[in-house]
Enzyme design. Sequence first.
Site, PDB file in Angstrom:
ATOM      1  N   HIS A  72      16.616 -53.828 -17.307  1.00 53.06           N
ATOM      2  CA  HIS A  72      15.437 -54.700 -17.396  1.00 53.06           C
ATOM      3  C   HIS A  72      14.406 -54.082 -18.335  1.00 53.06           C
ATOM      4  O   HIS A  72      14.022 -52.926 -18.169  1.00 53.06           O
ATOM      5  CB  HIS A  72      14.815 -54.901 -16.009  1.00 53.06           C
ATOM      6  CG  HIS A  72      15.511 -55.966 -15.211  1.00 53.06           C
ATOM      7  ND1 HIS A  72      14.915 -56.648 -14.186  1.00 53.06           N
ATOM      8  CD2 HIS A  72      16.768 -56.477 -15.322  1.00 53.06           C
ATOM      9  CE1 HIS A  72      15.768 -57.526 -13.682  1.00 53.06           C
ATOM     10  NE2 HIS A  72      16.906 -57.433 -14.352  1.00 53.06           N
ATOM     11  N   TYR A 200       6.068 -59.520  -9.400  1.00 53.44           N
ATOM     12  CA  TYR A 200       5.090 -59.050  -8.416  1.00 53.44           C
ATOM     13  C   TYR A 200       3.952 -60.062  -8.369  1.00 53.44           C
ATOM     14  O   TYR A 200       3.323 -60.312  -9.400  1.00 53.44           O
ATOM     15  CB  TYR A 200       4.509 -57.691  -8.828  1.00 53.44           C
ATOM     16  CG  TYR A 200       5.493 -56.539  -8.806  1.00 53.44           C
ATOM     17  CD1 TYR A 200       6.324 -56.277  -9.900  1.00 53.44           C
ATOM     18  CD2 TYR A 200       5.579 -55.692  -7.707  1.00 53.44           C
ATOM     19  CE1 TYR A 200       7.215 -55.216  -9.882  1.00 53.44           C
ATOM     20  CE2 TYR A 200       6.459 -54.614  -7.688  1.00 53.44           C
ATOM     21  CZ  TYR A 200       7.281 -54.392  -8.775  1.00 53.44           C
ATOM     22  OH  TYR A 200       8.158 -53.328  -8.763  1.00 53.44           O
ATOM     23  N   PRO A 292       6.299 -48.961  -1.468  1.00 55.72           N
ATOM     24  CA  PRO A 292       7.353 -49.353  -2.408  1.00 55.72           C
ATOM     25  C   PRO A 292       6.884 -50.147  -3.637  1.00 55.72           C
ATOM     26  O   PRO A 292       7.692 -50.430  -4.524  1.00 55.72           O
ATOM     27  CB  PRO A 292       8.303 -50.205  -1.551  1.00 55.72           C
ATOM     28  CG  PRO A 292       7.507 -50.625  -0.373  1.00 55.72           C
ATOM     29  CD  PRO A 292       6.457 -49.595  -0.149  1.00 55.72           C
ATOM     30  N   LYS A 296       9.038 -46.275  -6.658  1.00 51.31           N
ATOM     31  CA  LYS A 296       9.093 -44.850  -7.013  1.00 51.31           C
ATOM     32  C   LYS A 296       9.860 -43.955  -6.036  1.00 51.31           C
ATOM     33  O   LYS A 296      10.254 -42.841  -6.395  1.00 51.31           O
ATOM     34  CB  LYS A 296       7.658 -44.302  -7.128  1.00 51.31           C
ATOM     35  CG  LYS A 296       6.926 -44.756  -8.372  1.00 51.31           C
ATOM     36  CD  LYS A 296       7.378 -44.004  -9.602  1.00 51.31           C
ATOM     37  CE  LYS A 296       7.240 -44.805 -10.865  1.00 51.31           C
ATOM     38  NZ  LYS A 296       8.403 -45.570 -11.290  1.00 51.31           N
ATOM     39  N   TYR A 384       5.797 -46.993 -14.676  1.00 52.87           N
ATOM     40  CA  TYR A 384       6.837 -47.783 -14.006  1.00 52.87           C
ATOM     41  C   TYR A 384       8.241 -47.322 -14.426  1.00 52.87           C
ATOM     42  O   TYR A 384       9.125 -47.175 -13.570  1.00 52.87           O
ATOM     43  CB  TYR A 384       6.654 -49.280 -14.292  1.00 52.87           C
ATOM     44  CG  TYR A 384       7.452 -50.158 -13.354  1.00 52.87           C
ATOM     45  CD1 TYR A 384       6.881 -50.652 -12.183  1.00 52.87           C
ATOM     46  CD2 TYR A 384       8.786 -50.470 -13.611  1.00 52.87           C
ATOM     47  CE1 TYR A 384       7.613 -51.429 -11.300  1.00 52.87           C
ATOM     48  CE2 TYR A 384       9.524 -51.242 -12.733  1.00 52.87           C
ATOM     49  CZ  TYR A 384       8.936 -51.725 -11.582  1.00 52.87           C
ATOM     50  OH  TYR A 384       9.658 -52.489 -10.708  1.00 52.87           O
TER      51      TYR A 384
HETATM   52  P1  RFL Z   1      16.539 -41.049   3.006  1.00 50.90           P
HETATM   53  O1  RFL Z   1      17.203 -42.096   2.199  1.00 50.90           O
HETATM   54  O2  RFL Z   1      15.656 -41.468   4.105  1.00 50.90           O
HETATM   55  O3  RFL Z   1      17.701 -40.112   3.577  1.00 50.90           O
HETATM   56  C1  RFL Z   1      17.455 -39.134   4.560  1.00 50.90           C
HETATM   57  C2  RFL Z   1      18.725 -38.948   5.374  1.00 50.90           C
HETATM   58  O4  RFL Z   1      18.519 -37.931   6.340  1.00 50.90           O
HETATM   59  C3  RFL Z   1      19.068 -38.361   7.589  1.00 50.90           C
HETATM   60  N1  RFL Z   1      18.396 -37.654   8.682  1.00 50.90           N
HETATM   61  C4  RFL Z   1      18.917 -36.596   9.324  1.00 50.90           C
HETATM   62  N2  RFL Z   1      20.079 -35.953   9.159  1.00 50.90           N
HETATM   63  C5  RFL Z   1      20.320 -34.906   9.984  1.00 50.90           C
HETATM   64  N3  RFL Z   1      19.448 -34.492  10.954  1.00 50.90           N
HETATM   65  C6  RFL Z   1      18.283 -35.120  11.139  1.00 50.90           C
HETATM   66  N4  RFL Z   1      17.431 -34.707  12.095  1.00 50.90           N
HETATM   67  C7  RFL Z   1      17.966 -36.220  10.312  1.00 50.90           C
HETATM   68  N5  RFL Z   1      16.919 -37.054  10.216  1.00 50.90           N
HETATM   69  C8  RFL Z   1      17.191 -37.912   9.230  1.00 50.90           C
HETATM   70  C9  RFL Z   1      18.829 -39.868   7.584  1.00 50.90           C
HETATM   71  O5  RFL Z   1      19.720 -40.539   8.491  1.00 50.90           O
HETATM   72  C10 RFL Z   1      19.098 -40.208   6.130  1.00 50.90           C
HETATM   73  O6  RFL Z   1      20.452 -40.530   5.891  1.00 50.90           O
HETATM   74  O7  RFL Z   1      15.689 -40.033   2.097  1.00 50.90           O
HETATM   75  P2  RFL Z   1      15.937 -39.537   0.598  1.00 50.90           P
HETATM   76  O8  RFL Z   1      17.363 -39.112   0.414  1.00 50.90           O
HETATM   77  O9  RFL Z   1      14.834 -38.593   0.328  1.00 50.90           O
HETATM   78  O10 RFL Z   1      15.753 -40.851  -0.292  1.00 50.90           O
HETATM   79  C11 RFL Z   1      14.525 -41.511  -0.389  1.00 50.90           C
HETATM   80  C12 RFL Z   1      14.712 -43.015  -0.565  1.00 50.90           C
HETATM   81  O11 RFL Z   1      15.596 -43.484   0.439  1.00 50.90           O
HETATM   82  C13 RFL Z   1      13.391 -43.791  -0.494  1.00 50.90           C
HETATM   83  O12 RFL Z   1      12.364 -43.092  -1.136  1.00 50.90           O
HETATM   84  C14 RFL Z   1      13.501 -45.192  -1.154  1.00 50.90           C
HETATM   85  O13 RFL Z   1      14.392 -46.012  -0.465  1.00 50.90           O
HETATM   86  C15 RFL Z   1      12.120 -45.860  -1.216  1.00 50.90           C
HETATM   87  N6  RFL Z   1      12.169 -47.224  -1.750  1.00 50.90           N
HETATM   88  C16 RFL Z   1      12.264 -47.459  -3.110  1.00 50.90           C
HETATM   89  N7  RFL Z   1      12.374 -46.433  -3.983  1.00 50.90           N
HETATM   90  C17 RFL Z   1      12.540 -46.655  -5.325  1.00 50.90           C
HETATM   91  O14 RFL Z   1      12.617 -45.694  -6.111  1.00 50.90           O
HETATM   92  N8  RFL Z   1      12.614 -47.936  -5.852  1.00 50.90           N
HETATM   93  C18 RFL Z   1      12.523 -49.025  -5.040  1.00 50.90           C
HETATM   94  O15 RFL Z   1      12.657 -50.145  -5.539  1.00 50.90           O
HETATM   95  C19 RFL Z   1      12.306 -48.813  -3.621  1.00 50.90           C
HETATM   96  N9  RFL Z   1      12.213 -49.846  -2.784  1.00 50.90           N
HETATM   97  C20 RFL Z   1      12.108 -48.310  -0.875  1.00 50.90           C
HETATM   98  C21 RFL Z   1      12.129 -49.622  -1.436  1.00 50.90           C
HETATM   99  C22 RFL Z   1      12.063 -48.130   0.500  1.00 50.90           C
HETATM  100  C23 RFL Z   1      12.006 -49.222   1.344  1.00 50.90           C
HETATM  101  N10 RFL Z   1      11.993 -48.964   2.749  1.00 50.90           N
HETATM  102  C24 RFL Z   1      12.853 -49.586   3.658  1.00 50.90           C
HETATM  103  C25 RFL Z   1      11.224 -47.844   3.246  1.00 50.90           C
HETATM  104  C26 RFL Z   1      12.062 -50.721  -0.609  1.00 50.90           C
HETATM  105  C27 RFL Z   1      11.970 -50.531   0.784  1.00 50.90           C
HETATM  106  C28 RFL Z   1      11.849 -51.759   1.634  1.00 50.90           C
HETATM  107  C1  PHB Z   2      13.685 -53.977  -4.434  1.00 49.02           C
HETATM  108  O1  PHB Z   2      14.405 -54.659  -5.171  1.00 49.02           O
HETATM  109  O2  PHB Z   2      14.001 -53.688  -3.279  1.00 49.02           O
HETATM  110  C2  PHB Z   2      12.365 -53.524  -4.957  1.00 49.02           C
HETATM  111  C3  PHB Z   2      12.012 -53.787  -6.265  1.00 49.02           C
HETATM  112  C4  PHB Z   2      10.773 -53.372  -6.733  1.00 49.02           C
HETATM  113  C5  PHB Z   2       9.913 -52.691  -5.894  1.00 49.02           C
HETATM  114  C6  PHB Z   2      10.285 -52.415  -4.588  1.00 49.02           C
HETATM  115  C7  PHB Z   2      11.509 -52.835  -4.106  1.00 49.02           C
HETATM  116  O3  PHB Z   2       8.707 -52.304  -6.353  1.00 49.02           O
END
Ligand code: RFL
Ligand code: PHB
Length: 390
Positions: A72, A200, A292, A296, A384
């Site tokens: 994109h 957005y 989110p 990032k 971004y």
């Molecule tokens: P994770 O993915 O949370 O993984 C951590 C892992 O550790 C496990 N764990 C344990 N394991 C052993 N012992 C314990 N006591 C433990 N406690 C926990 C968990 O089960 C898990 O498997 O962290 P990590 O690896 O640092 O990754 C971070 C990302 O997952 C997170 O920052 C992103 O998903 C955030 N995020 C987004 N980030 C982006 O860069 N671009 C996006 O578009 C974006 N959209 C989002 C998002 C996060 C969202 N939510 C649900 C919070 C959209 C949403 C809705």
């Molecule tokens: C997503 O596709 O889940 C998404 C995209 C952009 C954002 C956050 C989440 O800023």
Amino acid sequence: MRTQIAIIGAGPAGLLLGHLLHRAGIDTIIIERQSADYVLGRIRAGVIEQEAAELLDASGLGKRMHAEGLVHHGIELAFDGDTYRVDFKKLIGKHVVVYGQTEVTRDLMEAREGFGGQSVYSAANVAIHDIDGASPSITYEKDGVTHTVECDYIAGCDGYHGVSRKSVSKSAITEFERVYPFGWLGLLVDQPPVTEEIHYAHHERGFALCSLRSPSRARYYVQVENGEKVEDWSDERFWDELRARLDPEIAGNLKTGPSLEKSIAPLRSFVAEPLRFGRLFLAGDAAHIVPPTGAKGLNLAIGDVKLLSEAMIEHYADKSEASLGVYSEKALERIWKAERFSWWMTSFLHTFPETGPFGRRIQRADFEYLIGSTAAQQSLAENYVGLPFA
Ligand code: RFL
Ligand code: PHB
């Protein structure tokens, strides 16, 4: 059991760290609380920064991302129905890749299986020991048996609710936090996305986001008040609310269907300092959370792990502590910039009841300034698509 680096958590941070270290001949064991299927069932991020995608590519993880990911060159911003496209390619010559975190995780898990990396899933009561001494270890329970992993270092990649950060004494850590008075209700649907690029939208009813996972799978979000329950949001109610927050022309083109997944994520900004405690290092969501809005979180996790893996590789190659010693400081510099950007995107685009009409006029002024200023657009674009890793 003994390994060089014991990694807690099989999210993108832990799996990528294991992958990069394996490529340098460093042995790891990953210990994860959940099952692999559970980890793969979580729907999260969808946007990968250009440099993060290049890192995955250079590490041999890019095959499916190239085939299925979507490049994109811009995003759309809408304010009360007025839409403006921020053209990354024209402004700074860069792009992002739309490729789900679930897919990145699957690619990493398959690669780990391929090289025979050790992973323990469904590990209960994971605990960290002796991080201030020369021989740290981890214990966990599986099938009623307690196991011990001895190691040189521990990488806490276990997310915000993990055990790593919580194991550190309160006096050694400083936590900075802002909790927003709302969350995002997200819905995944097998329908073509309503907009080609990520859209957005600020609306007085609240923020809305139109995103996608593929040309036939869309991901939508609406801002909801804290305390809302997903059970109170039927698909119909979600679609009605989303339509009400979009430009009527876009709303008219929205293709709806039964939700494949629907969940609410609270929004917070959080940073823990420092990221090193003796032989324990924190990376990814274990150390910091961003709302989110700037996409990032996943990218920051990848950035941390790049730095941490390089420091560990240097340590084993040169017997040097130098890079491990500055990991925390270097990572935090980039983390705070992403925190700032995510906070700004959130403040600009959401509805904050407590700031009233004054707050909305300021947000409108932010929008007008942005569409009238190439410098402002460049600033948004470079944040971004991702600030440089180094
Ligand atoms: P994770 O993915 O949370 O993984 C951590 C892992 O550790 C496990 N764990 C344990 N394991 C052993 N012992 C314990 N006591 C433990 N406690 C926990 C968990 O089960 C898990 O498997 O962290 P990590 O690896 O640092 O990754 C971070 C990302 O997952 C997170 O920052 C992103 O998903 C955030 N995020 C987004 N980030 C982006 O860069 N671009 C996006 O578009 C974006 N959209 C989002 C998002 C996060 C969202 N939510 C649900 C919070 C959209 C949403 C809705
Ligand atoms: C997503 O596709 O889940 C998404 C995209 C952009 C954002 C956050 C989440 O800023």
